[in-house]
Design a protein around this motif. Structure first.
Motif, mmCIF file in Angstrom:
data_model
loop_
_atom_site.group_PDB
_atom_site.id
_atom_site.type_symbol
_atom_site.label_atom_id
_atom_site.label_comp_id
_atom_site.label_asym_id
_atom_site.label_seq_id
_atom_site.Cartn_x
_atom_site.Cartn_y
_atom_site.Cartn_z
ATOM 1 N N ALA A 1 0.832 -1.198 0.000
ATOM 2 C CA ALA A 1 0.000 0.000 0.000
ATOM 3 C C ALA A 1 0.868 1.250 0.000
ATOM 4 O O ALA A 1 2.026 1.225 0.417
ATOM 5 N N ARG A 2 0.285 2.362 -0.466
ATOM 6 C CA ARG A 2 0.981 3.651 -0.412
ATOM 7 C C ARG A 2 0.473 4.512 0.750
ATOM 8 O O ARG A 2 0.784 5.681 0.833
ATOM 9 N N ASP A 3 -0.319 3.951 1.582
ATOM 10 C CA ASP A 3 -0.717 4.624 2.810
ATOM 11 C C ASP A 3 -0.910 3.552 3.872
ATOM 12 O O ASP A 3 -0.568 2.396 3.657
ATOM 13 N N GLU A 4 -1.423 3.936 5.015
ATOM 14 C CA GLU A 4 -1.477 3.002 6.141
ATOM 15 C C GLU A 4 -2.686 2.068 6.013
ATOM 16 O O GLU A 4 -3.653 2.153 6.759
ATOM 17 N N LEU A 5 -2.613 1.170 5.071
ATOM 18 C CA LEU A 5 -3.671 0.206 4.825
ATOM 19 C C LEU A 5 -3.070 -1.187 4.719
ATOM 20 O O LEU A 5 -1.862 -1.330 4.492
ATOM 21 N N ASN B 1 6.104 12.043 -0.992
ATOM 22 C CA ASN B 1 6.642 10.682 -0.924
ATOM 23 C C ASN B 1 5.595 9.655 -1.340
ATOM 24 O O ASN B 1 5.399 8.621 -0.687
ATOM 25 N N ASP B 2 4.913 9.966 -2.433
ATOM 26 C CA ASP B 2 3.905 9.076 -3.015
ATOM 27 C C ASP B 2 2.672 8.899 -2.141
ATOM 28 O O ASP B 2 1.854 8.016 -2.383
ATOM 29 N N ARG B 3 2.489 9.733 -1.122
ATOM 30 C CA ARG B 3 1.327 9.630 -0.245
ATOM 31 C C ARG B 3 0.511 10.916 -0.325
ATOM 32 O O ARG B 3 1.062 12.010 -0.322
ATOM 33 N N GLU B 4 -0.795 10.751 -0.412
ATOM 34 C CA GLU B 4 -1.679 11.899 -0.514
ATOM 35 C C GLU B 4 -1.925 12.474 0.876
ATOM 36 O O GLU B 4 -2.294 11.748 1.797
ATOM 37 N N ASP C 1 -15.289 -16.218 -4.368
ATOM 38 C CA ASP C 1 -15.689 -15.123 -3.485
ATOM 39 C C ASP C 1 -15.780 -13.829 -4.284
ATOM 40 O O ASP C 1 -14.975 -13.574 -5.183
ATOM 41 N N PHE C 2 -16.742 -12.987 -3.899
ATOM 42 C CA PHE C 2 -16.980 -11.745 -4.632
ATOM 43 C C PHE C 2 -16.858 -10.556 -3.676
ATOM 44 O O PHE C 2 -17.572 -10.483 -2.676
ATOM 45 N N PRO C 3 -15.971 -9.589 -3.972
ATOM 46 C CA PRO C 3 -15.778 -8.446 -3.083
ATOM 47 C C PRO C 3 -16.549 -7.219 -3.546
ATOM 48 O O PRO C 3 -17.095 -7.165 -4.649
ATOM 49 N N TYR C 4 -16.559 -6.237 -2.712
ATOM 50 C CA TYR C 4 -17.025 -4.896 -3.061
ATOM 51 C C TYR C 4 -15.868 -4.144 -3.717
ATOM 52 O O TYR C 4 -14.706 -4.551 -3.627
ATOM 53 N N GLY C 5 -16.151 -3.050 -4.395
ATOM 54 C CA GLY C 5 -15.109 -2.248 -5.008
ATOM 55 C C GLY C 5 -14.329 -1.457 -3.972
ATOM 56 O O GLY C 5 -14.867 -1.044 -2.944
ATOM 57 N N SER C 6 -13.059 -1.237 -4.244
ATOM 58 C CA SER C 6 -12.180 -0.554 -3.296
ATOM 59 C C SER C 6 -11.717 0.781 -3.860
ATOM 60 O O SER C 6 -11.368 0.890 -5.030
ATOM 61 N N GLU C 7 -11.669 1.788 -2.990
ATOM 62 C CA GLU C 7 -11.130 3.093 -3.365
ATOM 63 C C GLU C 7 -9.646 3.215 -3.033
ATOM 64 O O GLU C 7 -9.049 4.267 -3.251
ATOM 65 N N ALA C 8 -9.032 2.147 -2.523
ATOM 66 C CA ALA C 8 -7.620 2.197 -2.166
ATOM 67 C C ALA C 8 -6.755 2.293 -3.418
ATOM 68 O O ALA C 8 -7.085 1.742 -4.474
ATOM 69 N N TRP C 9 -5.619 2.957 -3.290
ATOM 70 C CA TRP C 9 -4.695 3.149 -4.409
ATOM 71 C C TRP C 9 -4.258 1.833 -5.027
ATOM 72 O O TRP C 9 -4.104 1.704 -6.233
ATOM 73 N N HIS C 10 -4.088 0.803 -4.190
ATOM 74 C CA HIS C 10 -3.368 -0.406 -4.569
ATOM 75 C C HIS C 10 -4.242 -1.652 -4.625
ATOM 76 O O HIS C 10 -3.713 -2.736 -4.908
ATOM 77 N N ARG D 1 9.544 -5.281 -12.226
ATOM 78 C CA ARG D 1 9.226 -4.870 -10.861
ATOM 79 C C ARG D 1 9.825 -3.506 -10.558
ATOM 80 O O ARG D 1 10.972 -3.218 -10.909
ATOM 81 N N GLN D 2 9.046 -2.655 -9.852
ATOM 82 C CA GLN D 2 9.530 -1.351 -9.429
ATOM 83 C C GLN D 2 9.662 -1.280 -7.906
ATOM 84 O O GLN D 2 10.724 -1.013 -7.390
ATOM 85 N N THR D 3 8.561 -1.507 -7.204
ATOM 86 C CA THR D 3 8.529 -1.402 -5.745
ATOM 87 C C THR D 3 7.520 -2.413 -5.216
ATOM 88 O O THR D 3 6.846 -3.111 -5.991
ATOM 89 N N ASP D 4 7.363 -2.464 -3.906
ATOM 90 C CA ASP D 4 6.349 -3.335 -3.315
ATOM 91 C C ASP D 4 4.948 -2.964 -3.800
ATOM 92 O O ASP D 4 4.082 -3.830 -3.939
ATOM 93 N N SER D 5 4.707 -1.683 -4.006
ATOM 94 C CA SER D 5 3.384 -1.260 -4.469
ATOM 95 C C SER D 5 3.237 -1.347 -5.983
ATOM 96 O O SER D 5 2.126 -1.246 -6.496
#
Length: 697
Positions: A17-21, A71-74, A170-179, A645-649
């Motif tokens: 993740a690019r934030d605390e998620l 630093n890539d974080r909003e 399994d079926f999820p809901y949509g996510s607003e997370a960056w990653h 590959r670039q980064t973990d995210s």
């Protein structure tokens, strides 16, 4: 998929993740049409993020951000900005994995249950074979995706099927997370309903269970098909698939396929976007009643894949380095082959792709138009222009909104956005909305299509896109005593100058791209027998030349002139682009030398290495071109599966793959007015065999 050939261990394949998620996962199921928006309590619009900037034309509105990206974080972004940046987002359509059923209780597999794992992707057929031992049982799983339908199929062979091995969907809901493309925390925000099963018309015993999905205004179906299947809904958003009444004398085999499709009105495609035309049913598919779809089986999907990929590999371009003594040649050839496969899978759809394709989300699944060249230009270079056409045609669907953006800024023509979903709506940004280097991309891509098929039909189909792009470019350039200049405000391709966007002017690459793009658009008018647009020629001929400091090109025309981080984008002005009047080859040669000497490689991106290679090749330094392609740097890493590959995210980065293919094609096939020699971009002691590649502009 994971090493089981399905999606059994999502936690073992994280996307940072690019934030605390919590992390996301590489194990998703995505399609071109699969998008979702979270309802907003208030109607958000871009006007709320509009900020006036001084420009040579007076105050001009830009869709900026109240917050910032550090630093890539909003940070400090408003609720409206967050919603506009996150919606629409690409959706994970469903997770399909193995499970154990023990006395009626279903549980996930434990990774410790898996031993002796071996997995092979056969590039010739597109079929994956996974073999492993599961709790003492041998297992073989065959996985394939249909080449013309959003359908994945599995053949599971194991005695464990008689001892509780089942499949969970399994079926999820949509996510607003960056990653992340899946939100598993809101089960009551969406619905999953299994419909009445239906049988095929072929008397083969094939049955399909439709699963109806509703997420706010998005609708789609998952059609689970097979023979002698047991399909039941075991949870609010969970489906179990198992073998039904397996005959004691029958093979220990379970075949099934899952076909994902939008479901008509209110489907997953945002209003105003396009949908690719579905291919005609392939031989062996049988029509079903009631849902307007066709049924297939796992065997049919596997056979369709095995028929498609040999045709792919037997057409288009090819390159071989096997006879080269340089030990790096084998690694370069590996990257070339795998990049062809990965870009064909991820970058050839009806929309420009997100930078992580259909594998996982980045930037919420929204795609970046300044990256479209890097995803798609190589298709034309490798004589596969038909894979470029669908995404290029998308631009015609957002002409109106792009025209409105230009008009709001007091400009003519169309201003293409940067970070968008299918509807083409811009995202608020401190950088994206100020970029301009995406503007000539449709001209370049259309020119590649025309070079592959120099016909009036091509000219007429893309004329509006080409001409309206050029109209904006001529309107955006402003006359001064020095000539025609670009900006301020703007952010160049090298985004290190985002904080001074209000004063940035005349980036080196964009000056050359403006001249080349306007002259190419003028050539299109001539080919169509239309009167020339004098303004285009005046602006192109009068572009100011880039700033030179200490005999090398600066990145921009104002202080700090050059920051040595991010993309060394001034190299694109003679590399991605051919020679133009505003660029001096000797100065560019010194610029390349300076970049190679002390650039901050940790801040670069995967497509920067092909940039350096193309520049070196055009400057007739093939040794430096190969060195650049294989430079030992973190962002130039290509994993065993070919992912850049670039980064973990960003565990994969398709612009790096596409850029590699574009560079290699230029190095092998050459370029307009280049050296008349075989493979001019490769060292003379390399043995390069190639066919079917197209010369670059």
């Amino acid at each position: 998929m994971d090493l089981t050939g399905l999606q059994s261990f999502p936690g073992a394949y994280p996307v940072g993740a690019r934030d605390e998620l919590p992390p996301g996962t590489l194990l998703g199921t995505q399609a071109q049409w699969g998008w979702h928006s979270v309802p907003s309590q208030q109607r958000h619009n871009l006007a709320g993020s509009t900020v006036m900037y001084d420009s040579p034309r007076g105050p001009v509105p830009y869709v900026d951000m109240v917050g910032d990206i550090v630093n890539d974080r909003e940070t400090g972004t408003s609720e409206a900005e967050n919603w506009l940046r996150a919606n629409a987002h690409r959706l994970d359509l469903g997770r399909i994995g193995l499970r154990w059923l023990d006395h009626g209780t279903e549980r996930p597999l434990d990774q410790a249950d898996i031993t002796d794992a071996e997995q092979t992707l056969d590039l010739w057929t597109g079929v994956v074979t996974s073999r492993f031992t599961l709790a003492g049982y041998p297992v073989k799983i065959t996985t394939a995706c249909h080449p013309y339908r959003d359908e994945v199929a599995f053949r599971i062979e194991s005695p464990a099927l008689r001892s509780g091995l089942v499949i969970g969907v399994d079926f999820p809901y949509g996510s607003e997370a960056w990653h992340d493309a899946a939100d598993w925390t809101r089960p009551d925000a969406h619905s999953t309903v299994v419909g009445v099963p239906m049988s095929s018309a072929d008397d083969q015993g094939t049955t399909a269970w439709p699963v109806f999905r509703a997420l706010d205004n998005s609708r789609y179906r998952a059609l689970i098909t097979g023979q002698r299947l047991g399909v039941e809904q075991t949870g609010q958003h969970t489906i179990r698939v198992s073998g039904e009444d397996m005959d004691p004398g029958a093979p220990d085999v379970l075949d099934f396929a899952v076909f994902f499709t939008p479901s008509g009105d209110g489907d997953c495609i945002p209003r105003g976007s396009n949908r690719s035309t579905p291919a005609a049913p392939q031989p062996g598919l049988q029509a079903t009643a009631g849902y307007g779809v066709v049924l297939s089986t796992a065997g049919i999907v596997i056979a369709a894949s095995a028929q498609y990929w040999p045709q792919f590999w037997s057409s288009g371009g090819a390159l071989e380095l096997e006879a080269t003594d340089d030990p790096r040649a084998k690694e370069l050839e590996r990257r070339i082959v795998l990049s062809q496969y990965l870009t064909a899978v991820n970058c050839a759809g009806s929309l420009p792709p997100q930078e992580t394709g259909l594998v996982c989300n980045s930037w919420r699944g929204r795609f970046h138009l300044e990256m479209h060249w890097w995803h798609a230009a190589h298709f034309a270079h490798w004589n596969r222009v038909e894979l470029l056409l669908p995404s290029l045609r998308w631009y015609s669907t957002v002409l109106d909104s792009a025209r409105q953006t230009a008009k709001a800024q007091g400009l003519d023509g169309v201003r293409w956005p940067k970070q968008v979903g299918p509807d083409g709506r811009e995202s608020p940004s401190t950088i994206g909305t100020f970029l301009i280097w995406q503007q000539p991309h449709p001209i370049y891509l259309a020119e590649l299509v025309y070079r592959a098929n120099p016909s009036r039909e091509v000219l007429e189909e893309f004329a509006e896109i080409v001409f309206e792009s050029a109209v904006f470019m001529a309107s955006f350039a402003h006359p001064t005593s020095r000539g025609f200049e670009l900006g301020p405000p703007l952010v160049p391709a090298q985004e290190s100058y985002g904080s001074i966007r209000a004063t940035v002017a005349n980036p080196t690459f964009e000056l050359a791209y403006w001249q080349w793009g306007l002259r190419t658009a003028a050539a299109w008018r001539e080919r169509l027998g239309l009167e020339p647009v004098e303004e285009w020629s005046v602006v192109a001929d009068g572009m100011v030349k880039p700033r030179v400091i200490d005999d090398v090109y600066a990145a921009i025309d104002v202080e700090p002139f050059t920051i040595r981080t991010d993309h060394p984008s001034m190299l694109c002005a003679l590399g991605v682009l051919p020679q133009t009047d505003v660029i001096d080859p000797a100065t560019m040669r010194a610029t390349l030398t300076a970049v190679l000497a002390d650039w901050d490689w940790g801040s670069t991106w995967g497509w920067d290495y092909p940039v350096m290679a193309m520049t070196a090749a055009r400057l007739e330094d093939p040794e430096a071109a190969v060195d650049a392609l294989l430079l030992d740097a973190g962002k130039n890493t290509f994993l065993a599966n070919g992912h850049n590959r670039q980064t973990d995210s960003l565990p994969l980065y398709l612009p790096g793959n596409g850029g590699l293919l574009a560079a290699v094609a230029l190095m092998a096939a050459g370029w307009d007015n280049g050296p008349e020699q075989h493979a001019p971009g490769f060292p003379s002691d390399w043995t390069v065999k190639w066919e079917g590649l197209a010369e670059a502009p």
